[in-house]
Write an enzyme that holds these catalytic residues in place. Structure first.
Site, mmCIF file in Angstrom:
data_model
loop_
_atom_site.group_PDB
_atom_site.id
_atom_site.type_symbol
_atom_site.label_atom_id
_atom_site.label_comp_id
_atom_site.label_asym_id
_atom_site.label_seq_id
_atom_site.Cartn_x
_atom_site.Cartn_y
_atom_site.Cartn_z
ATOM 1 C CB ALA A 10 45.791 -24.878 -11.015
ATOM 2 N NE ARG A 14 52.769 -32.359 -14.714
ATOM 3 C CZ ARG A 14 52.465 -33.653 -14.528
ATOM 4 N NH1 ARG A 14 53.143 -34.373 -13.662
ATOM 5 N NH2 ARG A 14 51.468 -34.190 -15.186
ATOM 6 N N GLY A 79 41.136 -24.839 -18.975
ATOM 7 C CA GLY A 79 40.270 -24.167 -19.940
ATOM 8 C C GLY A 79 39.981 -22.730 -19.554
ATOM 9 C CG ASP A 238 43.540 -29.667 -17.730
ATOM 10 O OD1 ASP A 238 42.302 -29.568 -17.904
ATOM 11 O OD2 ASP A 238 44.147 -29.031 -16.844
ATOM 12 C CB THR A 260 43.359 -27.683 -8.872
ATOM 13 O OG1 THR A 260 44.761 -27.799 -8.652
ATOM 14 C CG2 THR A 260 42.858 -26.392 -8.269
#
Length: 488
Positions: A10, A14, A79, A238, A260
């Site tokens: 969020a 990387r 998502g 993720d 987050t």
């Protein structure tokens, strides 16, 4: 072998190289870039074109360093959010951000057409106002002409895979987050979607994690200097990748993928869809290796991130380590909040929102930065315990250990609080669980690793893990009674 993971969260993205040698995985971050949503008159959006540009820069740097040594690449993201493609594969709009307010009230309108119980029976997914289902309904209500032009629906990682390969395909773990996919039939919930007037023909075929989507396009290969390497769908959600890298040796554990958001749950072989999970608003998301993630989405370090952002706007630029140090010195267990209260979803001033909640619930109001951050962290730990107790009730067994993975494990105060609040031993690490899981699924797809059991053995050998034992459990018990009343 070397693999390339693009891990987008969020706040940032990387590019991470994973090298698998001698049954150990080593990680090398070669490029980091910001992920900043953009607000324009019609709402809050993800800047996916800029993100793809940054990903190509990461690929260029990987190719410059390792040449043809890269065996594959894979993308994981959050998502629920998606892009819509129109005629000739035109992106119809920048994808909306899940925190955009356009879905307010849409979920309740949906229940007038299809009952809440039926939606849960069909999908097994937790009710959140920003689920893809309600976002797509918002499109139908607010932009019907634009929606009528749509020819393809792609979740965010699937959209990036399309940009890389030109191939439109879905992936199981992210498809299950939509509240439009039936995990028991292994297909989109077409009948339910038809009742809601949503176009089923947009939805892509759904592949399992570890599927080779295709080769990168020749023009992308030329731009970045790579060969025609394959693009693999990992656990593209993720959390699915993070859970794949949980270093558990057995089935009885709770995981917390902490960033987050905090995704708090356990791994099961079949979705658990019943009256109990419905009443508790638990969710059944797809996992790697034929598993499901029975979990609860908990607002995570968003509370601290937003406090830091608010203070920075006022000219007080404090690092997370500085804020944690302040919290460590604050008086313990003074006031707590329910992290998932609607007032914390996207307030303009998070510190003021936390103070207002404490004031309205008759608790001491935290005044200093340290007190506010400590309140947030202790509240998270107590919410983790609440989820743990509910999971144990649902499964009828004890989960004796808590595995914390992800960036939040760098906050040792939160790890210590979690051990105290849950009364369980906490094993923290790896920090880069999502990237590790992404890379290991690529290795499984390329035949270098046999299965998830072997992947987790590699995680245990490759990363330093830290253990926290419960402390001050009496005080945590006392405050938990207060917390349960607030949540209920």
């Amino acid at each position: 072998m070397r693999y390339l993971a693009f891990d987008l969260g969020a706040e940032s993205g990387r590019a991470i190289i994973g090298t698998l040698a001698d049954a150990r995985l080593t990680l090398e971050e070669i490029y980091r870039f910001p992920n900043e949503p953009v607000r324009i008159p019609d709402g809050l959006h993800w800047d996916v074109l800029r993100l793809f540009h940054e990903m190509k820069e990461g690929l260029r740097r990987a190719a410059a360093r390792y040449g043809t040594g890269l065996k594959s690449l894979a993308v994981d993201t959050w998502g629920v959010d998606f892009g819509l493609l129109g005629d000739k594969d035109i992106l119809l709009a920048n994808p909306y951000h899940y925190r955009d307010g356009r879905t307010r009230g849409v979920m309740e309108e949906a229940f007038k057409i299809v009952q809440r119980e039926e939606i849960f029976s069909q999908t097994g997914i937790q009710f959140l106002p920003f689920n893809s289902l309600y976002q797509l309904l918002a499109w139908r209500q607010q932009h019907p002409d634009l929606l009528s032009q749509a020819q393809a629906f792609l979740m965010i990682p699937d959209l990036f895979n399309f940009f890389f390969t030109g191939i439109k395909a879905g992936e199981f773990t992210n498809a299950t987050t939509t509240q439009m996919y039936n995990p028991r039939t292994g297909a989109w919930a077409a009948d339910m979607l038809a009742k809601l007037g949503l176009p089923v023909n947009l939805l892509p075929a759904v592949n399992p994690p570890g599927t080779i989507v295709g080769q990168i396009l020749p023009r992308v290969a030329r731009e970045t200097g790579t060969g025609e390497i394959p693009v693999i769908a990992p656990g593209s959600h993720d959390t699915a990748s993070a859970v794949a890298a949980v270093p558990a040796a057995g089935p009885d554990y709770m995981y917390i993928s902490c960033g987050t958001w905090s995704l708090v749950g356990t791994e099961v072989r079949e979705p658990v869809i019943n009256e109990q999970t419905l009443s508790l608003n638990f969710t059944n998301e797809g996992g790697v290796g034929g598993t499901f993630r029975l979990l609860k989405n908990v607002t995570g370090l968003w509370l601290v991130q937003e406090c830091r952002r608010t203070w920075a706007r006022r000219g007080e630029n404090l690092s997370y380590s500085e804020l944690t140090a302040m919290a460590r010195e604050a008086k313990p267990l003074e006031a707590v909040v329910d992290p998932d209260h609607p007032s914390f979803l996207n307030p303009e001033d998070m510190p003021a929102a936390i103070q207002a909640y404490c004031r309205e619930t008759g608790q001491p109001v935290p005044g200093t930065k340290g007190e506010i951050v400590r309140c947030a962290l202790e509240s998270l730990a107590l919410k983790y315990r609440w989820v743990l107790e509910k999971l144990e009730d649902i499964l009828g067994k004890k989960l004796p250990v808590v595995h914390m993975v992800g960036g939040g494990t760098q906050n040792e105060l939160l790890c210590r609080f979690t051990a105290g609040a849950t009364g369980r031993q906490v094993v923290a690490g790896p920090v880069e669980a999502t990237a590790a899981g992404n890379l290991l699924v690529q290795a499984m797809a390329m035949g270098e690793i046999k299965n998830l059991v072997e992947a987790r053995e590699i995680v245990r050998r490759s990363f330093v893990l830290k253990t926290y034992d419960p402390e001050n459990t009496g005080a945590w018990e006392e405050k938990y009674e207060v917390f349960v009343k607030l949540v209920s």
